[in-house]
Design an enzyme around this catalytic site. Structure first.
Site, short mmCIF file in Angstrom:
data_model
loop_
_atom_site.label_atom_id
_atom_site.label_comp_id
_atom_site.label_asym_id
_atom_site.label_seq_id
_atom_site.Cartn_x
_atom_site.Cartn_y
_atom_site.Cartn_z
N HIS A 15 -2.28 0.43 -1.48
CA HIS A 15 -4.03 0.33 -0.92
C HIS A 15 -5.03 -0.23 -1.39
CE1 HIS A 15 -5.68 4.54 -1.14
NE2 HIS A 15 -4.98 4.01 -2.35
N CYS A 34 -9.88 3.48 -6.56
CA CYS A 34 -8.56 3.51 -5.57
C CYS A 34 -9.48 1.92 -4.88
CB CYS A 34 -9.14 4.55 -4.51
SG CYS A 34 -7.74 4.78 -4.59
N HIS A 40 -3.42 -0.89 -5.45
CA HIS A 40 -3.22 0.05 -6.72
C HIS A 40 -1.95 0.60 -5.81
CE1 HIS A 40 -6.10 2.20 -4.90
NE2 HIS A 40 -5.45 3.08 -5.40
N HIS A 81 6.85 0.74 -0.12
CA HIS A 81 6.84 -0.63 -0.80
C HIS A 81 6.46 -2.03 0.22
CE1 HIS A 81 10.21 1.41 -3.21
NE2 HIS A 81 10.07 0.53 -3.95
NI NI Z 1 -5.62 5.09 -4.15
#
Ligand code: NI
Length: 136
Positions: A15, A34, A40, A81
């Protein structure tokens, strides 16, 4: 006599957290690692809790084989996945935070689980960070 039955599952997915209406600096400040533009991954653990009355005929609350199939169809096949931002319709315009992922999983499962049962979803993004959503 209410009881809760739980099923634990696991998936991994990529995400990125960001808002296109914010500049790079603000995205970096709020979302940190993030916000990596190349995405990642996380290893998500999912616990689905179903609460209700035991069926006196079968002695079951819910057949856990059926719950397993629901989770497979509604969550594992579409999420595991996958890139949540790119591959999952709900996240095209919604940040795939643990909070929002838990809500989306709950909404998907709520549609298929018997209405007389309550549903709660616990999602672990890491071993130590997790959220719970029960539809309120
Ligand atoms: Ni994250």
């Amino acid at each position: 006599m209410r009881i809760t039955a739980c099923r634990k599952e696991h998936f991994n997915a990529a995400h990125r957290l960001y808002r296109p209406d914010w500049d790079e600096a603000k995205n970096e400040e709020i979302f940190g690692l993030c916000n990596n533009p190349n995405f990642h991954g996380h290893n998500y653990d999912l616990v689905v809790k179903v609460t209700g009355e035991i069926d006196p005929e079968t002695g079951y609350l819910i057949d856990l084989k059926i719950l397993k199939d629901y989770i497979k169809q509604e969550v594992l096949l579409p999420f595991d996945h996958k890139n949540l931002n790119l591959d999952v319709e709900e996240f095209k315009n919604l940040n795939p935070t643990a909070e929002n992922i838990a809500v989306v999983i709950w909404q998907r499962l709520r549609k298929v689980i018997d209405k007389k049962l309550d549903v709660s979803v616990v999602l672990y993004e890491t071993e130590r960070n997790f959220v719970e959503y029960s539809g309120e």
